[in-house]
Write a protein that holds these residues in place. Structure first.
Motif, short mmCIF file in Angstrom:
data_model
loop_
_atom_site.label_atom_id
_atom_site.label_comp_id
_atom_site.label_asym_id
_atom_site.label_seq_id
_atom_site.Cartn_x
_atom_site.Cartn_y
_atom_site.Cartn_z
N GLY B 88 0.82 -1.21 0.00
CA GLY B 88 0.00 0.00 0.00
C GLY B 88 0.85 1.25 0.00
N ALA B 91 2.23 1.74 -3.43
CA ALA B 91 1.17 2.09 -4.39
C ALA B 91 0.81 3.55 -4.28
CB ALA B 91 -0.07 1.23 -4.14
N ASN B 92 0.72 4.02 -3.05
CA ASN B 92 0.32 5.40 -2.83
C ASN B 92 1.33 6.36 -3.41
OD1 ASN B 92 -1.27 7.43 -1.70
ND2 ASN B 92 -1.78 6.03 -0.05
N GLU B 93 2.61 6.02 -3.27
CA GLU B 93 3.62 6.98 -3.69
C GLU B 93 3.93 6.92 -5.17
OE1 GLU B 93 7.14 7.15 -1.25
OE2 GLU B 93 7.96 8.79 -2.47
N SER B 95 2.03 5.40 -7.81
CA SER B 95 0.99 5.19 -8.81
C SER B 95 0.83 6.34 -9.80
CB SER B 95 -0.35 4.90 -8.14
OG SER B 95 -0.35 3.61 -7.60
N ASP B 96 0.95 7.57 -9.29
CA ASP B 96 0.71 8.71 -10.17
C ASP B 96 1.94 9.08 -11.00
OD1 ASP B 96 -1.81 8.77 -9.18
OD2 ASP B 96 -1.47 10.43 -7.80
N GLN B 97 3.06 8.39 -10.74
CA GLN B 97 4.32 8.81 -11.37
C GLN B 97 4.87 7.81 -12.36
OE1 GLN B 97 7.08 10.44 -8.24
NE2 GLN B 97 5.38 9.78 -6.97
N ARG B 102 2.80 1.19 -11.34
CA ARG B 102 1.38 1.15 -10.97
C ARG B 102 0.74 -0.15 -11.46
NH1 ARG B 102 -3.08 1.16 -13.08
NH2 ARG B 102 -2.29 1.58 -15.17
N LEU B 105 1.68 -3.01 -9.24
CA LEU B 105 0.98 -2.96 -7.96
C LEU B 105 -0.48 -3.37 -8.13
CD1 LEU B 105 2.78 0.19 -6.68
CD2 LEU B 105 2.64 -1.96 -5.41
N HIS B 106 -1.10 -2.92 -9.24
CA HIS B 106 -2.47 -3.33 -9.53
C HIS B 106 -2.56 -4.86 -9.61
CE1 HIS B 106 -6.38 -3.66 -11.31
NE2 HIS B 106 -5.87 -4.18 -12.40
N PHE B 109 -2.42 -6.34 -6.11
CA PHE B 109 -3.69 -6.20 -5.37
C PHE B 109 -4.74 -7.17 -5.92
CE2 PHE B 109 -2.33 -1.70 -4.23
CZ PHE B 109 -2.12 -2.00 -2.90
#
Lengths: 184, 184
Positions: B88, B91-93, B95-97, B102, B105-106, B109
């Motif tokens: 987690g 993923a948080n750090e 995912s947007d980059q 990402r 990580l998907h 999950f």
């Protein structure tokens, strides 16, 4: 900027380049980067909790709860392809590094949880859910469903898992309500 | 190191200083920082999913599900005061980059969610929960409860909200089971 690049990926120089203030002006307001990060947490937190308070305070029925859920999921689909929770993203990155920032984020999550507790107590007063329902545990479950949902949406770039996670929490309340109706 | 400082707060130079390899050796293995981050995701992800698979595969009863929950919460209380989920947090750090990171990580999950889906289908086969229960939605709800729970534990430095979040998901299954028993 901290939202997109992460807190660790954003320097004070980046902030100066992207804004119209000089480095000396920035340092006059924020002693160092942790001070700036804490200010960002306060700003984002205030905006998030104020918005959630407005929306959750109005909820008195399952139909209202569903409207809150629809609006939250819809807003997340519209935030320029980011999908993460502003507070959750900050919490994940700074909690292990800055105990003051972590404390602020903890307070914000508790404020959000209290909004759910107030809502659940209204549901109890109106006889929607049982008097002996564990309001604190349910409210924690709602905040976790929202935050976990945001994270799955962020990893999948799709709000569907966020909607599913919150739906499980709402369905749980429905089952509690139905059990009560059957008992009476 | 990425876990404690965040991905953004960790440079390749930091990794060289903390390890016994030289910068040239590091670059021979990892072309750039994104390549190193992706390798970290694969390593942490493999370890997390392998462990969860071993534990969740054995679960056939509510008592077993509770033992899984106890073990997960207990392990989180013992990870040197960090409290966040390894997956987690990453993923948080990132995912947007980094869309490749990402995507990895998907997939992780989704692998975790499938372990819950398999468990819920076993519960259906054994008649513990109804045949028409929405296994995918419930499994998503469990992953979100775990991830949201980790985040609240991280912000509060206390595993109690994580335990509450997972308990709501388990109680939800109990209510589904009870509804079925009453109908039969």
């Amino acid at each position: 900027m901290m939202r997109v690049r992460g807190v660790g990926g954003t320097t004070l120089d980046d902030v100066v380049s992207a804004s119209t203030v000089s480095k000396s002006q920035l340092y006059r307001h924020f002693e160092d980067k942790p001070a700036l990060v804490r200010a960002v947490i306060e700003f984002v937190g205030e905006r998030t909790i104020t918005g959630e308070r407005e929306r959750l305070e109005k909820v008195r029925t399952f139909a209202g709860l569903r409207r809150w859920r629809d609006a939250l999921v819809e807003r997340n689909a519209l935030q320029e392809g980011r999908y993460g929770c502003p507070l959750g993203s900050l919490a994940n990155e700074v909690s292990d590094q800055d105990s003051v920032a972590r404390g602020k984020l903890h307070d914000l999550f508790m404020a959000w949880q209290e909004l759910f507790e107030d809502l659940l107590r209204r549901f109890q007063r109106e006889g929607v859910i049982p008097q002996d329902a564990d309001v604190t545990q349910l409210a924690t479950g709602f905040v976790a469903a929202v935050q976990g949902g945001y994270l799955l949406a962020q990893a999948s770039r799709d709000v569907t898992p966020m909607a599913s996670a919150i739906d499980m929490a709402i369905t749980h309340l429905h089952l509690l309500a139905r059990e009560q109706d059957e008992a009476s």
